[in-house]
Design an enzyme around this catalytic site. Structure first.
Site, mmCIF file in Angstrom:
data_model
loop_
_atom_site.group_PDB
_atom_site.id
_atom_site.type_symbol
_atom_site.label_atom_id
_atom_site.label_comp_id
_atom_site.label_asym_id
_atom_site.label_seq_id
_atom_site.Cartn_x
_atom_site.Cartn_y
_atom_site.Cartn_z
ATOM 1 N N ASP A 212 0.855 -1.184 0.000
ATOM 2 C CA ASP A 212 0.000 0.000 0.000
ATOM 3 C C ASP A 212 0.890 1.233 0.000
ATOM 4 O O ASP A 212 1.579 1.508 0.979
ATOM 5 C CB ASP A 212 -0.903 -0.004 1.239
ATOM 6 N N ASP B 46 2.848 1.682 3.574
ATOM 7 C CA ASP B 46 2.162 1.427 4.836
ATOM 8 C C ASP B 46 2.567 0.032 5.304
ATOM 9 O O ASP B 46 2.082 -0.976 4.792
ATOM 10 C CB ASP B 46 0.648 1.520 4.636
ATOM 11 N N ASP C 55 0.897 5.124 0.048
ATOM 12 C CA ASP C 55 -0.017 6.188 0.453
ATOM 13 C C ASP C 55 0.802 7.449 0.690
ATOM 14 O O ASP C 55 1.418 7.607 1.732
ATOM 15 C CB ASP C 55 -0.748 5.763 1.726
#
Length: 357
Positions: free
Chosen positions: A105, A259, A107
Protein backbone atom coordinates in the site's frame (compact mmCIF):
# COMPACT_ATOMS: atom_id res chain seq x y z
CA UNK A 1 -30.01 11.11 11.41
CA UNK A 2 -29.17 14.73 12.24
CA UNK A 3 -31.77 17.21 13.55
CA UNK A 4 -30.68 19.69 10.88
CA UNK A 5 -32.82 19.24 7.73
CA UNK A 6 -30.06 20.70 5.51
CA UNK A 7 -27.55 18.15 6.83
CA UNK A 8 -30.02 15.31 6.34
CA UNK A 9 -30.69 16.50 2.80
CA UNK A 10 -26.98 16.33 1.97
CA UNK A 11 -26.56 12.88 3.54
CA UNK A 12 -29.60 11.49 1.74
CA UNK A 13 -28.36 12.84 -1.58
CA UNK A 14 -24.89 11.38 -1.05
CA UNK A 15 -26.42 8.01 -0.12
CA UNK A 16 -28.53 8.14 -3.27
CA UNK A 17 -25.44 8.77 -5.40
CA UNK A 18 -23.60 5.79 -3.92
CA UNK A 19 -26.66 3.64 -4.57
CA UNK A 20 -26.78 4.84 -8.18
CA UNK A 21 -23.11 4.05 -8.59
CA UNK A 22 -23.36 0.49 -7.26
CA UNK A 23 -26.46 -0.19 -9.37
CA UNK A 24 -24.44 0.71 -12.46
CA UNK A 25 -21.14 -0.83 -11.33
CA UNK A 26 -22.74 -4.17 -10.44
CA UNK A 27 -25.64 -4.60 -12.84
CA UNK A 28 -24.34 -2.88 -15.97
CA UNK A 29 -20.54 -2.87 -15.96
CA UNK A 30 -19.66 -5.73 -13.56
CA UNK A 31 -16.96 -3.50 -12.07
CA UNK A 32 -17.26 -4.56 -8.45
CA UNK A 33 -14.71 -7.12 -7.37
CA UNK A 34 -16.08 -10.30 -5.86
CA UNK A 35 -13.16 -11.54 -3.72
CA UNK A 36 -11.82 -14.99 -4.60
CA UNK A 37 -13.11 -17.76 -2.32
CA UNK A 38 -15.66 -15.29 -0.96
CA UNK A 39 -16.97 -17.44 1.90
CA UNK A 40 -13.48 -17.43 3.47
CA UNK A 41 -13.01 -13.66 3.24
CA UNK A 42 -13.89 -11.04 5.82
CA UNK A 43 -15.90 -8.07 4.56
CA UNK A 44 -15.92 -4.63 6.16
CA UNK A 45 -17.58 -1.33 5.39
CA UNK A 46 -17.88 2.28 6.50
CA UNK A 47 -20.43 5.03 6.14
CA UNK A 48 -19.64 8.10 8.25
CA UNK A 49 -16.48 6.44 9.61
CA UNK A 50 -13.71 4.75 7.64
CA UNK A 51 -14.75 1.40 9.13
CA UNK A 52 -18.12 1.08 10.87
CA UNK A 53 -18.25 -2.68 10.85
CA UNK A 54 -16.20 -5.71 9.87
CA UNK A 55 -16.28 -9.44 10.74
CA UNK A 56 -18.89 -10.01 8.03
CA UNK A 57 -18.93 -12.89 5.55
CA UNK A 58 -21.10 -14.10 2.68
CA UNK A 59 -21.59 -17.62 1.37
CA UNK A 60 -22.47 -16.76 -2.22
CA UNK A 61 -21.70 -14.07 -4.78
CA UNK A 62 -25.40 -13.27 -5.07
CA UNK A 63 -25.79 -12.79 -1.33
CA UNK A 64 -22.79 -10.44 -1.30
CA UNK A 65 -23.93 -8.35 -4.28
CA UNK A 66 -27.46 -8.09 -2.90
CA UNK A 67 -26.06 -6.75 0.37
CA UNK A 68 -23.85 -4.20 -1.42
CA UNK A 69 -26.78 -2.98 -3.52
CA UNK A 70 -28.95 -2.62 -0.41
CA UNK A 71 -26.38 -0.88 1.82
CA UNK A 72 -24.33 0.96 -0.84
CA UNK A 73 -21.48 1.69 1.61
CA UNK A 74 -19.23 4.72 1.25
CA UNK A 75 -16.19 2.55 2.05
CA UNK A 76 -16.06 -1.16 1.15
CA UNK A 77 -13.29 -3.61 2.10
CA UNK A 78 -12.25 -7.23 1.85
CA UNK A 79 -9.64 -9.09 3.88
CA UNK A 80 -6.30 -9.99 2.37
CA UNK A 81 -6.49 -13.18 4.41
CA UNK A 82 -8.46 -16.33 3.75
CA UNK A 83 -10.03 -17.61 6.98
CA UNK A 84 -12.06 -20.58 8.20
CA UNK A 85 -14.20 -18.29 10.37
CA UNK A 86 -14.09 -14.78 8.85
CA UNK A 87 -17.13 -13.56 10.81
CA UNK A 88 -15.64 -14.41 14.23
CA UNK A 89 -14.47 -11.41 16.24
CA UNK A 90 -10.78 -11.69 17.10
CA UNK A 91 -7.34 -12.13 15.64
CA UNK A 92 -5.89 -14.50 13.07
CA UNK A 93 -5.91 -17.52 15.40
CA UNK A 94 -9.61 -17.21 16.23
CA UNK A 95 -10.51 -16.60 12.61
CA UNK A 96 -8.49 -19.61 11.44
CA UNK A 97 -6.28 -17.86 8.88
CA UNK A 98 -4.90 -20.36 6.37
CA UNK A 99 -3.41 -18.15 3.64
CA UNK A 100 -3.05 -14.47 2.79
CA UNK A 101 -2.64 -12.27 -0.26
CA UNK A 102 0.54 -10.20 -0.35
CA UNK A 103 0.02 -6.55 -1.26
CA UNK A 104 1.80 -3.22 -0.88
CA UNK A 105 0.00 0.00 0.00
CA UNK A 106 1.64 3.21 -1.22
CA UNK A 107 -0.02 6.19 0.45
CA UNK A 108 1.73 9.50 -0.22
CA UNK A 109 1.50 12.78 1.64
CA UNK A 110 1.49 16.26 0.12
CA UNK A 111 4.76 17.13 -1.59
CA UNK A 112 6.85 20.29 -1.47
CA UNK A 113 5.20 21.36 -4.73
CA UNK A 114 1.67 20.97 -3.36
CA UNK A 115 0.02 24.25 -2.38
CA UNK A 116 -3.09 22.78 -0.78
CA UNK A 117 -4.18 21.63 2.67
CA UNK A 118 -2.76 18.32 3.93
CA UNK A 119 -5.96 16.38 3.26
CA UNK A 120 -6.48 17.68 -0.31
CA UNK A 121 -5.12 16.15 -3.51
CA UNK A 122 -3.61 17.50 -6.72
CA UNK A 123 -1.58 16.40 -9.72
CA UNK A 124 1.68 16.78 -7.75
CA UNK A 125 0.95 14.37 -4.89
CA UNK A 126 -0.82 11.95 -7.22
CA UNK A 127 2.22 12.10 -9.51
CA UNK A 128 4.45 11.32 -6.54
CA UNK A 129 2.32 8.26 -5.77
CA UNK A 130 2.74 7.10 -9.37
CA UNK A 131 6.51 7.60 -9.20
CA UNK A 132 6.73 5.56 -6.02
CA UNK A 133 4.83 2.66 -7.59
CA UNK A 134 7.29 2.64 -10.49
CA UNK A 135 10.26 2.69 -8.08
CA UNK A 136 8.83 -0.27 -6.17
CA UNK A 137 8.20 -2.25 -9.34
CA UNK A 138 11.25 -1.34 -11.41
CA UNK A 139 13.88 -1.21 -8.65
CA UNK A 140 12.72 -4.26 -6.71
CA UNK A 141 9.82 -6.41 -7.89
CA UNK A 142 11.03 -6.86 -11.48
CA UNK A 143 14.83 -7.19 -11.05
CA UNK A 144 15.08 -8.70 -7.56
CA UNK A 145 12.13 -11.04 -7.49
CA UNK A 146 11.88 -11.93 -11.17
CA UNK A 147 8.29 -10.76 -11.47
CA UNK A 148 6.76 -9.38 -14.66
CA UNK A 149 3.84 -7.11 -15.44
CA UNK A 150 1.57 -10.17 -15.63
CA UNK A 151 2.44 -11.09 -12.04
CA UNK A 152 1.14 -7.83 -10.57
CA UNK A 153 -2.27 -6.30 -9.97
CA UNK A 154 -2.08 -2.50 -9.61
CA UNK A 155 -5.03 -0.65 -8.12
CA UNK A 156 -5.60 3.09 -7.70
CA UNK A 157 -7.03 3.46 -4.20
CA UNK A 158 -9.28 6.42 -4.98
CA UNK A 159 -7.08 8.77 -2.98
CA UNK A 160 -3.33 9.49 -2.90
CA UNK A 161 -2.16 5.95 -3.34
CA UNK A 162 -2.03 2.55 -4.98
CA UNK A 163 -2.29 -1.07 -3.92
CA UNK A 164 0.13 -3.44 -5.63
CA UNK A 165 -0.82 -7.11 -5.29
CA UNK A 166 1.66 -9.89 -6.00
CA UNK A 167 -0.20 -12.39 -8.19
CA UNK A 168 2.44 -14.61 -9.86
CA UNK A 169 1.20 -16.58 -12.86
CA UNK A 170 3.33 -19.47 -11.63
CA UNK A 171 0.89 -21.41 -9.39
CA UNK A 172 3.66 -22.84 -7.20
CA UNK A 173 5.12 -19.40 -6.54
CA UNK A 174 1.68 -17.95 -5.81
CA UNK A 175 0.97 -20.77 -3.37
CA UNK A 176 4.31 -20.18 -1.67
CA UNK A 177 3.93 -16.44 -1.08
CA UNK A 178 0.31 -16.78 0.05
CA UNK A 179 1.61 -19.10 2.78
CA UNK A 180 4.10 -16.51 4.02
CA UNK A 181 3.71 -15.67 7.68
CA UNK A 182 4.17 -12.33 9.35
CA UNK A 183 7.96 -12.80 9.64
CA UNK A 184 8.43 -13.48 5.92
CA UNK A 185 6.29 -10.51 4.95
CA UNK A 186 8.13 -8.30 7.44
CA UNK A 187 11.51 -9.34 6.02
CA UNK A 188 10.23 -8.64 2.51
CA UNK A 189 9.12 -5.06 3.17
CA UNK A 190 12.11 -4.23 5.40
CA UNK A 191 14.46 -5.29 2.61
CA UNK A 192 12.69 -2.97 0.15
CA UNK A 193 12.78 -0.10 2.66
CA UNK A 194 16.47 -0.72 3.34
CA UNK A 195 15.85 -1.09 7.05
CA UNK A 196 18.51 -3.76 7.49
CA UNK A 197 21.01 -2.28 5.05
CA UNK A 198 24.49 -3.46 6.03
CA UNK A 199 27.15 -1.03 4.81
CA UNK A 200 29.85 -3.61 5.56
CA UNK A 201 28.22 -6.15 3.27
CA UNK A 202 26.29 -4.43 0.49
CA UNK A 203 24.08 -6.60 -1.71
CA UNK A 204 24.09 -6.09 -5.46
CA UNK A 205 20.58 -4.62 -5.81
CA UNK A 206 20.97 -1.92 -3.20
CA UNK A 207 24.51 -1.30 -4.43
CA UNK A 208 23.22 -0.58 -7.95
CA UNK A 209 20.42 1.67 -6.69
CA UNK A 210 22.72 3.74 -4.48
CA UNK A 211 25.50 4.02 -7.07
CA UNK A 212 22.95 5.43 -9.50
CA UNK A 213 21.96 8.06 -6.92
CA UNK A 214 25.61 8.79 -6.02
CA UNK A 215 26.30 9.63 -9.66
CA UNK A 216 23.41 12.12 -9.64
CA UNK A 217 25.09 13.81 -6.67
CA UNK A 218 28.52 13.73 -8.38
CA UNK A 219 29.97 11.29 -5.83
CA UNK A 220 32.83 9.18 -7.21
CA UNK A 221 31.58 5.59 -7.41
CA UNK A 222 34.41 3.48 -8.88
CA UNK A 223 35.61 2.15 -5.51
CA UNK A 224 32.05 1.50 -4.32
CA UNK A 225 31.45 -0.59 -7.43
CA UNK A 226 34.41 -2.85 -6.59
CA UNK A 227 33.69 -3.56 -2.93
CA UNK A 228 30.85 -4.72 -0.70
CA UNK A 229 32.43 -3.11 2.37
CA UNK A 230 31.07 0.38 1.92
CA UNK A 231 31.58 1.44 5.52
CA UNK A 232 35.36 1.29 5.21
CA UNK A 233 35.26 3.18 1.91
CA UNK A 234 32.94 5.88 3.27
CA UNK A 235 35.24 6.42 6.24
CA UNK A 236 38.10 7.36 3.88
CA UNK A 237 36.13 10.26 2.38
CA UNK A 238 36.24 13.90 3.46
CA UNK A 239 33.70 15.05 6.04
CA UNK A 240 31.57 16.92 3.50
CA UNK A 241 31.56 13.98 1.07
CA UNK A 242 30.83 11.54 3.87
CA UNK A 243 27.89 13.66 4.99
CA UNK A 244 26.56 13.83 1.41
CA UNK A 245 26.85 10.05 1.09
CA UNK A 246 24.89 9.38 4.27
CA UNK A 247 22.26 11.99 3.33
CA UNK A 248 21.86 10.35 -0.08
CA UNK A 249 21.48 6.89 1.46
CA UNK A 250 18.89 8.25 3.89
CA UNK A 251 16.86 9.90 1.13
CA UNK A 252 16.87 6.73 -0.98
CA UNK A 253 15.74 4.61 1.97
CA UNK A 254 12.87 7.00 2.74
CA UNK A 255 11.59 7.58 -0.81
CA UNK A 256 8.84 4.94 -0.58
CA UNK A 257 5.83 5.75 1.60
CA UNK A 258 4.77 2.16 2.18
CA UNK A 259 2.16 1.43 4.84
CA UNK A 260 4.00 -1.30 6.73
CA UNK A 261 0.87 -2.36 8.61
CA UNK A 262 -0.69 -3.58 5.36
CA UNK A 263 2.16 -6.08 5.02
CA UNK A 264 2.41 -6.87 8.73
CA UNK A 265 -1.20 -7.22 9.88
CA UNK A 266 -2.55 -10.76 9.49
CA UNK A 267 -6.18 -9.64 9.22
CA UNK A 268 -5.72 -6.42 7.24
CA UNK A 269 -8.58 -5.10 5.13
CA UNK A 270 -8.03 -3.39 1.77
CA UNK A 271 -10.48 -1.43 -0.35
CA UNK A 272 -12.57 -3.49 -2.73
CA UNK A 273 -11.79 -2.91 -6.40
CA UNK A 274 -14.69 -1.26 -8.18
CA UNK A 275 -16.02 0.52 -5.08
CA UNK A 276 -15.80 4.26 -4.39
CA UNK A 277 -13.42 5.87 -1.90
CA UNK A 278 -15.63 7.46 0.74
CA UNK A 279 -13.32 10.44 1.27
CA UNK A 280 -12.99 11.44 -2.39
CA UNK A 281 -15.79 9.77 -4.34
CA UNK A 282 -13.17 8.52 -6.80
CA UNK A 283 -13.20 4.95 -8.06
CA UNK A 284 -10.99 2.22 -6.61
CA UNK A 285 -9.75 1.16 -10.01
CA UNK A 286 -7.47 -1.54 -11.37
CA UNK A 287 -5.01 -0.24 -13.96
CA UNK A 288 -2.19 -1.69 -16.03
CA UNK A 289 1.51 -1.23 -15.43
CA UNK A 290 1.93 0.15 -18.96
CA UNK A 291 -0.77 2.80 -18.44
CA UNK A 292 1.03 3.92 -15.29
CA UNK A 293 4.48 3.73 -16.87
CA UNK A 294 3.40 5.74 -19.93
CA UNK A 295 1.49 8.25 -17.80
CA UNK A 296 -1.77 7.34 -19.53
CA UNK A 297 -3.75 7.03 -16.29
CA UNK A 298 -4.85 10.34 -14.79
CA UNK A 299 -6.56 9.77 -11.42
CA UNK A 300 -8.37 13.12 -11.52
CA UNK A 301 -9.82 12.20 -14.90
CA UNK A 302 -10.02 8.42 -15.22
CA UNK A 303 -10.76 7.93 -11.53
CA UNK A 304 -13.95 10.00 -11.78
CA UNK A 305 -17.22 8.16 -12.44
CA UNK A 306 -18.18 9.95 -15.65
CA UNK A 307 -21.93 9.89 -15.04
CA UNK A 308 -21.41 11.82 -11.80
CA UNK A 309 -19.65 14.60 -13.66
CA UNK A 310 -22.85 15.28 -15.62
CA UNK A 311 -25.25 15.53 -12.66
CA UNK A 312 -25.19 19.13 -11.45
CA UNK A 313 -26.12 20.73 -8.11
CA UNK A 314 -26.57 24.31 -7.00
CA UNK A 315 -24.69 24.69 -3.71
CA UNK A 316 -23.53 27.15 -1.11
CA UNK A 317 -20.02 26.27 0.09
CA UNK A 318 -19.63 27.93 3.49
CA UNK A 319 -15.89 27.74 4.05
CA UNK A 320 -12.77 28.60 2.10
CA UNK A 321 -11.15 25.57 0.46
CA UNK A 322 -8.37 24.86 -1.99
CA UNK A 323 -9.17 24.38 -5.69
CA UNK A 324 -9.66 20.87 -7.09
CA UNK A 325 -9.62 19.90 -10.76
CA UNK A 326 -11.77 16.96 -11.86
CA UNK A 327 -11.96 15.97 -15.53
CA UNK A 328 -10.35 19.28 -16.47
CA UNK A 329 -12.86 21.42 -14.56
CA UNK A 330 -11.64 23.38 -11.53
CA UNK A 331 -13.84 24.05 -8.50
CA UNK A 332 -13.38 25.87 -5.19
CA UNK A 333 -15.41 27.59 -2.46
CA UNK A 334 -16.63 30.21 -4.92
CA UNK A 335 -18.28 27.59 -7.15
CA UNK A 336 -22.08 27.72 -7.02
CA UNK A 337 -22.90 24.94 -9.48
CA UNK A 338 -20.93 21.72 -9.17
CA UNK A 339 -21.11 18.12 -10.44
CA UNK A 340 -21.92 15.15 -8.23
CA UNK A 341 -18.29 14.05 -8.50
CA UNK A 342 -17.19 17.20 -6.64
CA UNK A 343 -20.14 16.97 -4.24
CA UNK A 344 -18.87 13.56 -3.08
CA UNK A 345 -15.38 14.96 -2.54
CA UNK A 346 -16.71 17.86 -0.44
CA UNK A 347 -18.83 15.52 1.67
CA UNK A 348 -16.00 13.04 2.19
CA UNK A 349 -13.74 15.84 3.40
CA UNK A 350 -16.29 17.18 5.86
CA UNK A 351 -16.67 20.52 4.10
CA UNK A 352 -19.54 22.72 5.30
CA UNK A 353 -21.94 23.23 2.40
CA UNK A 354 -25.62 23.06 1.59
CA UNK A 355 -27.53 21.92 -1.46
CA UNK A 356 -29.86 24.64 -2.71
CA UNK A 357 -33.27 24.10 -4.27
Amino acid sequence: MNDNPAVNKVFNEISSLYKQYFEYAIKVRKWLEIPDDLSHREIGYGMLKKVDNRNMSFNTDGEYLTWVLKESPFHLYKSLSYMEYPDVVGGAAKKGLFKREVAFDIDTHKTEKCTHDDSWICEECLGEARNQVLILIEDFLFPDFGLSEKDLKIVFTGNRGYHIYLKPENPELLKKIEKWGKNERRYFIEYILGKNLNLRNMGSRWKNILIREFKKNKIATKKFEKTSDWKTEIDTRKDTTRRTIYETIGKVKSRLELDEKVMDDDIRLLRTIGSLHGYTGLMVKEITYSSLKNNQFDPLNHGVFSKFHKIMYKVNIKQEIDPLTLKGDTFDHKSTEIPASYLLFLFGHGIDFEILE
